[in-house]
Enzyme design. Structure first.
Site, PDB file in Angstrom:
ATOM      1  N   THR A  29      64.180  88.967  42.798  1.00 40.48           N
ATOM      2  CA  THR A  29      65.543  88.161  42.361  1.00 40.48           C
ATOM      3  C   THR A  29      64.676  86.165  42.213  1.00 40.48           C
ATOM      4  OG1 THR A  29      66.817  87.625  44.273  1.00 40.48           O
ATOM      5  CG2 THR A  29      67.448  88.770  42.791  1.00 40.48           C
ATOM      6  N   LYS A  63      62.100  92.409  48.201  1.00 36.95           N
ATOM      7  CA  LYS A  63      62.585  91.229  47.867  1.00 36.95           C
ATOM      8  C   LYS A  63      62.801  90.430  49.021  1.00 36.95           C
ATOM      9  CE  LYS A  63      66.041  90.242  45.912  1.00 36.95           C
ATOM     10  NZ  LYS A  63      67.434  89.451  46.312  1.00 36.95           N
ATOM     11  N   THR A 110      69.516  88.803  49.741  1.00 35.25           N
ATOM     12  CA  THR A 110      69.700  89.698  50.140  1.00 35.25           C
ATOM     13  C   THR A 110      68.277  89.827  49.995  1.00 35.25           C
ATOM     14  OG1 THR A 110      71.513  90.294  47.819  1.00 35.25           O
ATOM     15  CG2 THR A 110      69.935  92.132  48.602  1.00 35.25           C
ATOM     16  N   GLU A 160      62.051  80.711  50.371  1.00 35.50           N
ATOM     17  CA  GLU A 160      61.847  79.746  49.190  1.00 35.50           C
ATOM     18  C   GLU A 160      61.619  78.491  49.637  1.00 35.50           C
ATOM     19  OE1 GLU A 160      66.472  80.139  49.343  1.00 35.50           O
ATOM     20  OE2 GLU A 160      66.326  81.469  47.675  1.00 35.50           O
ATOM     21  N   ASN A 179      68.478  76.024  46.083  1.00 34.01           N
ATOM     22  CA  ASN A 179      69.187  76.618  46.196  1.00 34.01           C
ATOM     23  C   ASN A 179      70.529  75.450  45.078  1.00 34.01           C
ATOM     24  OD1 ASN A 179      69.570  78.947  47.706  1.00 34.01           O
ATOM     25  ND2 ASN A 179      67.734  78.182  48.448  1.00 34.01           N
TER      26      ASN A 179
END
Lengths: 405, 405
Positions: free
Chosen positions: B152, B178, B189, B276, B400
């Site tokens: 993702t 992932k 996730t 991230e 985000n």
């Protein structure tokens, strides 16, 4: 960039409580970073302190002293005197002793408070050198200067004040606070000082303060007393010509409690509104819980979630992140099919999924507001809790990445 | 801007396990967002799933099905099919049934997985339309395409592979994962699929996977199974010509466990390295605890602290924030005077305060590294735990705040 934080309101003087400030040059030259508060003989003091195992030297001294006769409160900003070991304790004792000597009181009657960087030795010399100046300008109408003096990364001073009349006598409650960090601000020290001219026995005052904390400072997203220096003090000088207040004082006790609660809540909200990098003021209300604790657990799970906070910053109605936080809050046997979610009056999710008729456009419009109410209904009882928090912005990272440089 | 994340290593095919991808156009047109995995008849499957109360529809179906005869695993990215209620369950069942029909197997032998935005209906039509293409390119050497297909916000595909030889027979363990969000990634996730050609009874495989989780995926800063979709699967195809492995298989069991552990740890680290906005790869090691749990509590308190994370981002040796997090981790009767802190080999704090001889220059140099080891000694026992995490950067907020736009 505080969110809807008004300038300091009128802060009514409290008879028997004087404040003085001075420039000790602890972190920045020329800044008023030292605050001395003097309370009249016979004052009682209530205090609530951090539960952090690394509680700072001044907090340790305060806890030993505040139940005795207190005459002075000494606060410095720019240095937390935390994680400083035996030397830190000695330094805190030293500045108190010097103030006591200058003022002609017992060293044990001085309470120390510090806020700022952790782990650096307290600059005792600088503080001692500035004490005479602070003592010299002690005055009962000096609340605004003190509100500025205790600031660290706060962008605005914070104060609140209430008065009520009982049997023809005006009773005052005034307070100031400092905060700053807002997402689980682990060491963004919260300091709050409230004073009243009512006369209240220490035990009664302590119970009153503890009750008020759970409706104000303990309901903002400061993660359960976790800073090294958090302290909230309530001083009753007893100068108002009224009998001593006990829990059995009926209307007088109730009026005092309400005034303290209103001042505390206004100060707590001001801390949130001035949270580091805050661009939203967010109320998280959880209803329909089977007990208070599960409502609180859900409210803080939502309030602490970085993913919810970044979505708030982006005004993105990413409600799945909110439900996700509800889901991991640890509520036993939660029936997700009974959970609903509202932003203000807009129903977003019902029965655990997107509400019928809800559109992204509606959600986006609701999220663009500066003041946001997230309402979560757990659908399993009648308990409610409310907490207040902010979003997580670029500026939060910037402020905290650059705090010491 | 993944931290030291190498390109995909050689991923050895696993006999009896084939992978195929296709473009369903769920979120972005032209992206391979659908992955089908087929395992040989007689395979056993172990699984560990999120504990979130809002666990997604596919997770619910998986949990019902994975102990039975499993033939296919169907994964889509771009949509989490979470918080979608009864319709979500029906949709997950529907795509499985369609795949089952195309492949000529029982619907219950298909396990669904989804990752992406929460609360949106699963685009069943798009997925069904793409299934034939994915089935068509099923191949045992298709791991790299599958590693990309499940991504993702990951910036790089993640995979790891090990082989060992037992009695002349080569056994293979290969996996892909992932992740993405890194500070308490509540709904970022985590999906991981590991396969081996060893033959292992389900109960043995399940125990093995659970043990491995606690040394890998459960030790990265993913907050205790809290996403709605987290799933980790381990498939044993039994195609290697060796007897069935039990816990009593001695060397063979030990070799398999080690290989699975190494693959899982490499995949878990890859998730952290690609967190991230990550600019640091941080190992938090807590020693000297009186039990494992308190070591873990301290390690996660440090790993989750936004103030520690922003200091790491800024390469600021603001060690007070680390001690502060240690202090609120909830360790009962912690003697702060016995706590010490190291960055790598550099002793920063000892006896609860700054170590003698420590200088900011040393600390800054240590913090500038891309790979940082924080070592905390609690000085009260012999237990240790290690977790891995990242810093908190501008880019975390950016990613985000913009995830859905």
């Amino acid at each position: 960039m505080a969110v809807g934080l008004a300038p300091l309101p009128k802060l009514h003087p409290v008879a028997g409580f004087a404040l003085g400030t001075a420039c000790a040059g602890i972190k920045k030259p020329g800044r008023q970073d030292l605050v001395v508060m003097r309370c009249a003989e016979g004052s009682t003091v209530a205090g609530v302190f951090t539960q952090n195992a690394f509680c700072a030297a001044p907090v340790q001294l305060c806890q030993q002293r505040f139940l005795g006769a207190v005459r002075y409160l000494l606060t410095n900003s720019g240095n937390a005197n935390a994680a400083t070991g035996a030397a830190g304790l000695a330094n805190a004792g030293q500045v108190c002793a010097t103030l006591a000597q200058l003022a002609g009181v017992a060293p044990r009657s001085v309470l120390p408070f510090s806020t700022g960087v952790i782990g650096e030795p307290l600059p005792v010399d600088k503080i001692e050198a500035a004490l005479p100046a602070a003592l010299k300008n002690l005055a009962e109408d000096n609340w605004p200067a003190a509100a500025s003096g205790i600031m660290t990364t706060d962008t605005q001073p914070k104060g609140a004040s209430r008065q009520f009349v009982h049997q023809g006598v005006t009773v005052t409650v005034t307070g100031i606070s400092k905060g700053a960090g807002m997402i689980r601000p682990n060491m963004a020290t919260m300091l709050a000082y409230l004073a009243t001219d009512a006369k209240v026995a220490q035990g009664v005052l302590q119970d009153l303060l503890k009750g008020v904390m759970d409706k104000s400072f303990n309901r903002i997203s400061i993660d359960g007393d976790c800073s090294t220096n958090d302290s909230c003090m309530l001083i009753a000088t007893g100068q108002a010509p009224l009998p001593e207040i006990t829990a059995a004082s009926g209307a007088l006790y109730a009026a005092l409690k309400q005034a303290v609660e209103e001042v505390a809540l206004e100060l707590a909200w001001a801390i949130v509104r001035d949270g580091e990098g805050a661009s939203k003021f967010v109320t998280v209300q959880v209803n329909g819980g089977s007990c208070q604790q599960e409502c609180l657990d859900v409210a803080f799970a939502v309030a602490h979630s970085p993913l919810v906070k970044t979505a708030l910053f982006a005004s993105d109605p990413n409600w799945g992140r909110i439900l996700c936080a509800v889901g991991y809050a640890g509520v036993a046997r939660l029936d997700t099919g009974r959970v609903s979610l509202y932003i203000g009056d807009l129903c977003i999710a019902q029965g655990g999924c997107r509400a019928e008729g809800y559109t992204e456009e509606q959600g986006s419009a609701a999220m663009r507001e500066e003041e946001i109410l997230l309402r979560i209904d757990l659908g399993r009882g009648t308990c409610s809790e409310t907490v207040w928090t902010t979003d997580l912005s670029y500026d939060y990272v910037k402020i905290n990445a650059q705090y010491r440089s």
